[in-house]
Design a protein around this motif. Structure first.
Motif, PDB file in Angstrom:
ATOM      1  N   ALA A   1       8.082  -5.540 -18.617  1.00  0.00           N
ATOM      2  CA  ALA A   1       8.765  -4.723 -19.755  1.00  0.00           C
ATOM      3  C   ALA A   1       9.989  -3.952 -19.426  1.00  0.00           C
ATOM      4  N   VAL A   2       9.853  -3.426 -18.193  1.00  0.00           N
ATOM      5  CA  VAL A   2      10.857  -2.619 -17.710  1.00  0.00           C
ATOM      6  C   VAL A   2      12.179  -3.711 -17.294  1.00  0.00           C
ATOM      7  N   LEU A   3      11.935  -4.684 -16.928  1.00  0.00           N
ATOM      8  CA  LEU A   3      12.898  -5.892 -16.562  1.00  0.00           C
ATOM      9  C   LEU A   3      13.600  -6.239 -18.055  1.00  0.00           C
ATOM     10  N   ILE A   4      12.792  -6.313 -18.975  1.00  0.00           N
ATOM     11  CA  ILE A   4      13.476  -6.732 -20.129  1.00  0.00           C
ATOM     12  C   ILE A   4      14.577  -5.321 -20.672  1.00  0.00           C
ATOM     13  N   ALA A   5      13.993  -4.148 -20.646  1.00  0.00           N
ATOM     14  CA  ALA A   5      14.540  -3.003 -21.078  1.00  0.00           C
ATOM     15  C   ALA A   5      15.922  -2.671 -20.207  1.00  0.00           C
ATOM     16  N   VAL A   6      15.904  -3.074 -18.927  1.00  0.00           N
ATOM     17  CA  VAL A   6      17.057  -2.735 -18.168  1.00  0.00           C
ATOM     18  C   VAL A   6      18.093  -3.903 -18.353  1.00  0.00           C
ATOM     19  N   SER A   7      17.596  -4.978 -18.421  1.00  0.00           N
ATOM     20  CA  SER A   7      18.700  -6.090 -18.556  1.00  0.00           C
ATOM     21  C   SER A   7      19.205  -6.226 -19.914  1.00  0.00           C
ATOM     22  N   PHE A   8      18.450  -5.652 -20.943  1.00  0.00           N
ATOM     23  CA  PHE A   8      18.960  -5.643 -22.396  1.00  0.00           C
ATOM     24  C   PHE A   8      19.996  -4.405 -22.230  1.00  0.00           C
ATOM     25  N   LEU A   9      19.692  -3.153 -21.648  1.00  0.00           N
ATOM     26  CA  LEU A   9      20.491  -2.176 -21.827  1.00  0.00           C
ATOM     27  C   LEU A   9      22.030  -2.439 -21.019  1.00  0.00           C
ATOM     28  N   ASP A  10      21.669  -3.056 -19.905  1.00  0.00           N
ATOM     29  CA  ASP A  10      22.935  -3.529 -19.105  1.00  0.00           C
ATOM     30  C   ASP A  10      23.964  -4.137 -19.575  1.00  0.00           C
ATOM     31  N   SER A  11      23.373  -5.061 -20.555  1.00  0.00           N
ATOM     32  CA  SER A  11      24.412  -5.822 -21.388  1.00  0.00           C
ATOM     33  C   SER A  11      25.486  -4.980 -22.042  1.00  0.00           C
ATOM     34  N   PHE A  12      25.324  -3.886 -22.515  1.00  0.00           N
ATOM     35  CA  PHE A  12      26.487  -3.171 -23.208  1.00  0.00           C
ATOM     36  C   PHE A  12      26.530  -1.817 -22.610  1.00  0.00           C
ATOM     37  N   LEU A  13      25.841  -1.390 -21.802  1.00  0.00           N
ATOM     38  CA  LEU A  13      25.940   0.160 -21.136  1.00  0.00           C
ATOM     39  C   LEU A  13      26.066  -0.181 -19.495  1.00  0.00           C
ATOM     40  N   PRO A  14      27.251  -0.285 -19.037  1.00  0.00           N
ATOM     41  CA  PRO A  14      27.610  -0.713 -17.635  1.00  0.00           C
ATOM     42  C   PRO A  14      26.811   0.116 -16.572  1.00  0.00           C
ATOM     43  N   LEU A  15      26.561   1.364 -16.999  1.00  0.00           N
ATOM     44  CA  LEU A  15      26.284   2.206 -16.015  1.00  0.00           C
ATOM     45  C   LEU A  15      24.547   2.056 -15.672  1.00  0.00           C
TER      46      LEU A  15
ATOM     47  N   ALA B   1      11.762 -12.752 -18.024  1.00  0.00           N
ATOM     48  CA  ALA B   1      12.057 -11.219 -18.694  1.00  0.00           C
ATOM     49  C   ALA B   1      13.187 -10.862 -18.650  1.00  0.00           C
ATOM     50  N   THR B   2      13.903 -11.152 -17.462  1.00  0.00           N
ATOM     51  CA  THR B   2      15.372 -10.550 -17.169  1.00  0.00           C
ATOM     52  C   THR B   2      16.053 -11.375 -18.198  1.00  0.00           C
ATOM     53  N   THR B   3      15.977 -12.746 -18.127  1.00  0.00           N
ATOM     54  CA  THR B   3      16.790 -13.473 -19.215  1.00  0.00           C
ATOM     55  C   THR B   3      16.537 -13.181 -20.472  1.00  0.00           C
ATOM     56  N   LEU B   4      15.358 -12.886 -21.064  1.00  0.00           N
ATOM     57  CA  LEU B   4      15.177 -12.459 -22.386  1.00  0.00           C
ATOM     58  C   LEU B   4      15.981 -11.143 -22.719  1.00  0.00           C
ATOM     59  N   GLY B   5      15.820 -10.286 -21.962  1.00  0.00           N
ATOM     60  CA  GLY B   5      16.495  -8.687 -22.009  1.00  0.00           C
ATOM     61  C   GLY B   5      17.897  -9.046 -22.130  1.00  0.00           C
ATOM     62  N   ALA B   6      18.555 -10.022 -21.116  1.00  0.00           N
ATOM     63  CA  ALA B   6      20.146  -9.992 -21.071  1.00  0.00           C
ATOM     64  C   ALA B   6      20.541 -10.706 -22.257  1.00  0.00           C
ATOM     65  N   PHE B   7      19.672 -11.961 -22.713  1.00  0.00           N
ATOM     66  CA  PHE B   7      20.102 -12.667 -23.913  1.00  0.00           C
ATOM     67  C   PHE B   7      20.195 -11.717 -25.148  1.00  0.00           C
ATOM     68  N   LEU B   8      19.306 -10.820 -25.511  1.00  0.00           N
ATOM     69  CA  LEU B   8      19.095  -9.827 -26.456  1.00  0.00           C
ATOM     70  C   LEU B   8      20.122  -8.788 -26.274  1.00  0.00           C
ATOM     71  N   GLY B   9      20.407  -8.656 -25.125  1.00  0.00           N
ATOM     72  CA  GLY B   9      21.703  -7.320 -25.037  1.00  0.00           C
ATOM     73  C   GLY B   9      22.918  -8.114 -25.255  1.00  0.00           C
ATOM     74  N   ASP B  10      23.151  -9.124 -24.960  1.00  0.00           N
ATOM     75  CA  ASP B  10      24.506  -9.706 -25.303  1.00  0.00           C
ATOM     76  C   ASP B  10      24.824  -9.936 -26.789  1.00  0.00           C
ATOM     77  N   MET B  11      23.783  -9.955 -27.519  1.00  0.00           N
ATOM     78  CA  MET B  11      23.859 -10.184 -28.798  1.00  0.00           C
ATOM     79  C   MET B  11      24.335  -8.884 -29.492  1.00  0.00           C
ATOM     80  N   VAL B  12      24.253  -7.670 -28.686  1.00  0.00           N
ATOM     81  CA  VAL B  12      24.489  -6.494 -29.349  1.00  0.00           C
ATOM     82  C   VAL B  12      26.308  -6.282 -29.376  1.00  0.00           C
ATOM     83  N   PRO B  13      26.759  -6.327 -28.142  1.00  0.00           N
ATOM     84  CA  PRO B  13      28.316  -6.161 -28.521  1.00  0.00           C
ATOM     85  C   PRO B  13      28.961  -7.417 -29.279  1.00  0.00           C
TER      86      PRO B  13
END
Length: 207
Positions: free
Chosen positions: A19-33, A60-72
């Motif tokens: 869950a942490v991996l999903i969250a961190v890869s999700f947020l990193d997709s649009f919050l570079p810090l 988990a990382t793929t899922l989070g990053a994919f969802l995160g890339d949909m935000v921007p």
């Protein structure tokens, strides 16, 4: 601010790690810090000792990053029409906008895949695809491949470090981060060389 590295290490043997991996890869997709790469590498290192599952780490990382890339991308689509109204035909800024749209149409896959490995670049590329109205179907296809490739590469660099230095976790993490930086730097060089060979709009930034 959340210490993502410490949080991941504290949950290394828990299902909550994913869950942490999903969250961190999700947020990193649009919050570079948000530092997703080191966290994923740590999870990969511990996969070499059997404390995490490398397949689940990548998934988990793929899922989070994919969802995160949909935000921007979604934000870009929402504001793209408004932006276009402020770029009258015939202006240099409109020419830059149209040029980038053509570039994405011609080589969108290359741009989205390579910039996924560049922390700030990934955000700028995904936002820009939305701003120029890049087709959703093609975007989803390219981003799915890009995030899966990035997740596998990041986790496996950590896994390789863990295999080579099972007796020294800190060294394994350092090696994993070092490998990630080297490959990221190489990809950035290739991307810049490719960009220089492409036709460009002269003085596109200033009107």
């Amino acid at each position: 601010m959340i210490d993502w590295m410490r949080l991941a290490e504290s949950l290394i043997s828990s299902p909550w790690l994913y869950a942490v991996l999903i969250a961190v890869s999700f947020l990193d997709s649009f919050l570079p810090l948000i530092p997703s790469e080191p966290v994923v590498i740590v999870a990969g290192v511990y996969a070499a000792t059997g404390q995490t599952d490398i397949v689940l780490v990548i998934a988990a990382t793929t899922l989070g990053a994919f969802l995160g890339d949909m935000v921007p991308y979604t934000a870009g689509r929402l504001f793209g029409t408004r932006l276009l109204k402020r770029l009258p035909p015939g202006t240099k800024r409109r020419a830059a906008h149209d040029w980038f749209a053509r570039e994405l149409d011609a080589r969108g896959g290359f741009i989205l895949v390579t910039t996924r490995f560049i922390p700030v670049g990934r955000y700028l590329a995904t936002l820009s695809t939305g701003l120029v109205g890049f087709p959703l179907g093609r975007y989803v296809l390219f981003v799915a491949f890009a995030t899966a490739s990035w997740s596998a590469y990041t986790a496996l660099t950590g896994y390789l470090g863990g295999v080579l230095f099972q007796e020294n976790t800190l060294l394994a993490i350092a090696v994993g981060v070092g490998l990630a930086l080297v490959v990221t730097g190489f990809i950035e060089v290739v991307r810049r060389l490719h960009h220089r060979r492409s036709p460009a709009v002269q003085d596109a930034v200033t009107d």
